[in-house]
Design an enzyme around this catalytic site. Structure first.
Site, PDB file in Angstrom:
ATOM      1  N   SER A  41     -18.434  -4.009  15.852  1.00 30.33           N
ATOM      2  CA  SER A  41     -18.753  -2.731  16.505  1.00 30.33           C
ATOM      3  C   SER A  41     -19.238  -2.984  17.928  1.00 30.33           C
ATOM      4  CB  SER A  41     -19.399  -1.785  15.860  1.00 30.33           C
ATOM      5  OG  SER A  41     -18.724  -1.381  14.730  1.00 30.33           O
ATOM      6  N   ARG A 102     -37.825   0.890  -0.399  1.00 35.60           N
ATOM      7  CA  ARG A 102     -38.287   2.036  -1.243  1.00 35.60           C
ATOM      8  C   ARG A 102     -39.606   2.173  -2.182  1.00 35.60           C
ATOM      9  NH1 ARG A 102     -32.622   4.905  -1.901  1.00 35.60           N
ATOM     10  NH2 ARG A 102     -32.096   5.638   0.546  1.00 35.60           N
ATOM     11  N   CYS A 133     -30.843  10.169  -0.986  1.00 30.55           N
ATOM     12  CA  CYS A 133     -30.443  11.427  -0.255  1.00 30.55           C
ATOM     13  C   CYS A 133     -30.913  12.648  -1.558  1.00 30.55           C
ATOM     14  CB  CYS A 133     -29.053  11.621   0.059  1.00 30.55           C
ATOM     15  SG  CYS A 133     -27.838  10.928  -1.122  1.00 30.55           S
ATOM     16  N   LYS A 219     -32.823   5.623  -9.285  1.00 29.58           N
ATOM     17  CA  LYS A 219     -33.691   5.781  -8.017  1.00 29.58           C
ATOM     18  C   LYS A 219     -34.137   7.193  -7.960  1.00 29.58           C
ATOM     19  CE  LYS A 219     -30.193   3.422  -5.081  1.00 29.58           C
ATOM     20  NZ  LYS A 219     -29.104   3.582  -4.098  1.00 29.58           N
ATOM     21  N   HIS A 247     -24.570  17.508  -1.174  1.00 32.77           N
ATOM     22  CA  HIS A 247     -24.910  17.237  -2.476  1.00 32.77           C
ATOM     23  C   HIS A 247     -25.292  18.728  -3.147  1.00 32.77           C
ATOM     24  CE1 HIS A 247     -23.838  13.165  -1.931  1.00 32.77           C
ATOM     25  NE2 HIS A 247     -25.125  12.632  -2.033  1.00 32.77           N
TER      26      HIS A 247
END
Length: 343
Positions: A41, A102, A133, A219, A247
């Site tokens: 990219s 995390r 998320c 998670k 979601h």
């Protein structure tokens, strides 16, 4: 106002593109902007605030002498694992959108509406982790209710959009629907998901674990308690649905023994909570849907009702745009809180 030099790793990806949109909409105080991506990219351009910025290749030395204050990482866990340390060494705070950091004890995992105080811990590693998320939008709804009643257990089923698998996931849904209308669905390619996603739901997101759950489900379990500094039980079932974006979650919350839940009290604290919008009028067909939340920075909640058999159980429905609330917007909100701390 002081300006900050900002780098975005994964500038050409879905979350990277959304980060630029949110930063511009929030009038984030950017001095210099450094878009970074893979060699494939590099050389392309992104547009930000009316100007074109050339994407540079992410390398081990690209942060050197650039004066970067804040580096957003949204290019996958392996990329963060390899390159985040170079951003930190150059003096930047890294806000990482991947799962890599995390659950590390020394790295704060932050949803600004829920645990903003944890941002202060960033100096130990130079890194602040952005949660999953699905976890973000759920804890935004759990926090005010936990403060009100004290949560004992949470059971959640997710209805996750194809954008959770990035551009490839959305493109696969569109392509398969085109094949359906062309009467070619039996020939359609299945690449982004384990099965055909068009006209289907798939109760399988991320890799299976030995305990019968998936990595995505675990998670939600582990991150929820880390963010909320709690130890209540969480069980998740994560499902991919043929929706392009946003979601949805069906959440059952069991509060401490002896609690007599008030739906009106629950509605009140949720409606008053930061960045949460109450949409709860079933008789008039008003409730959160993916179409409600897409391209917004709010987490929507509705269908709030007391359990039919137990006075300490509440059921509700939450929806949020996971590319924004669940990734880009949460990361920018972390950066905004970090700036206030530094000032």
């Amino acid at each position: 106002m002081k300006q900050y030099n900002v780098a975005v790793v994964g500038a050409s990806g879905a979350v990277g593109e959304e980060l630029f949109r949110v930063l511009e909409e929030q009038n984030f105080p950017i001095g210099n902007l450094l878009p970074l991506a893979s060699a494939n990219s590099a050389g392309n351009y992104i547009e930000f605030a009316g100007k074109k910025h050339r994407i540079e290749e992410l390398t081990e030395t690209v942060f050197e002498n650039r004066g970067i204050d804040i580096a957003f990482f949204s290019a996958g866990g392996s990329i963060s694992e390899k390159y985040a340390k170079y951003a930190v060494e150059s003096g930047a705070v890294v806000i990482d959108n991947t799962s890599h950091f995390r659950m590390m004890d020394e790295v704060p995992l932050v949803v600004p509406e829920v645990n903003p105080e944890d941002i202060e811990l960033w100096e130990e590693t130079g890194i602040i982790a952005n949660p999953n998320c699905s976890t973000i939008q759920m804890v935004q709804l759990l926090k005010p209710l936990h403060d009100l009643y004290g949560i004992k257990r949470v059971d959640v089923s997710t209805y996750q959009a194809t954008s959770g698998a990035g551009k490839a996931g959305m493109e696969e849904l569109v392509r398969q629907m085109q094949d359906f209308f062309a009467f070619k669905l039996d020939e359609t390619k299945v690449e982004a998901f384990t099965h055909q996603i068009a006209l289907n739901v798939i109760p399988h997101i991320d890799t299976p674990q030995e305990n019968g759950y998936t990595k995505e489900e675990m998670k939600m379990v582990l991150e929820t308690n880390k963010i909320m500094h709690s130890d209540f039980a969480v069980s998740a079932t994560c499902v991919r649905v043929p929706v392009l974006r946003s979601h949805s979650e069906s959440i059952t919350i069991t509060f401490e023994e002896g609690v007599d839940v008030s739906v009106e009290e629950a509605r009140k604290v949720l409606a008053e909570f930061e960045n949460v919008t109450l949409v709860d009028d079933l008789e008039n067909n008003e409730y959160p849907m993916p179409m409600t939340s897409t391209d917004t920075d709010e987490t929507y909640v509705g269908r709030i009702r007391k359990d039919l058999y137990a006075s300490n159980i509440l059921h509700l429905w939450g929806v949020a745009d996971q590319v924004r609330v669940g990734a880009a917007t949460n990361a920018v909100r972390i950066a905004q809180k970090w700036i206030k701390l530094e000032d």
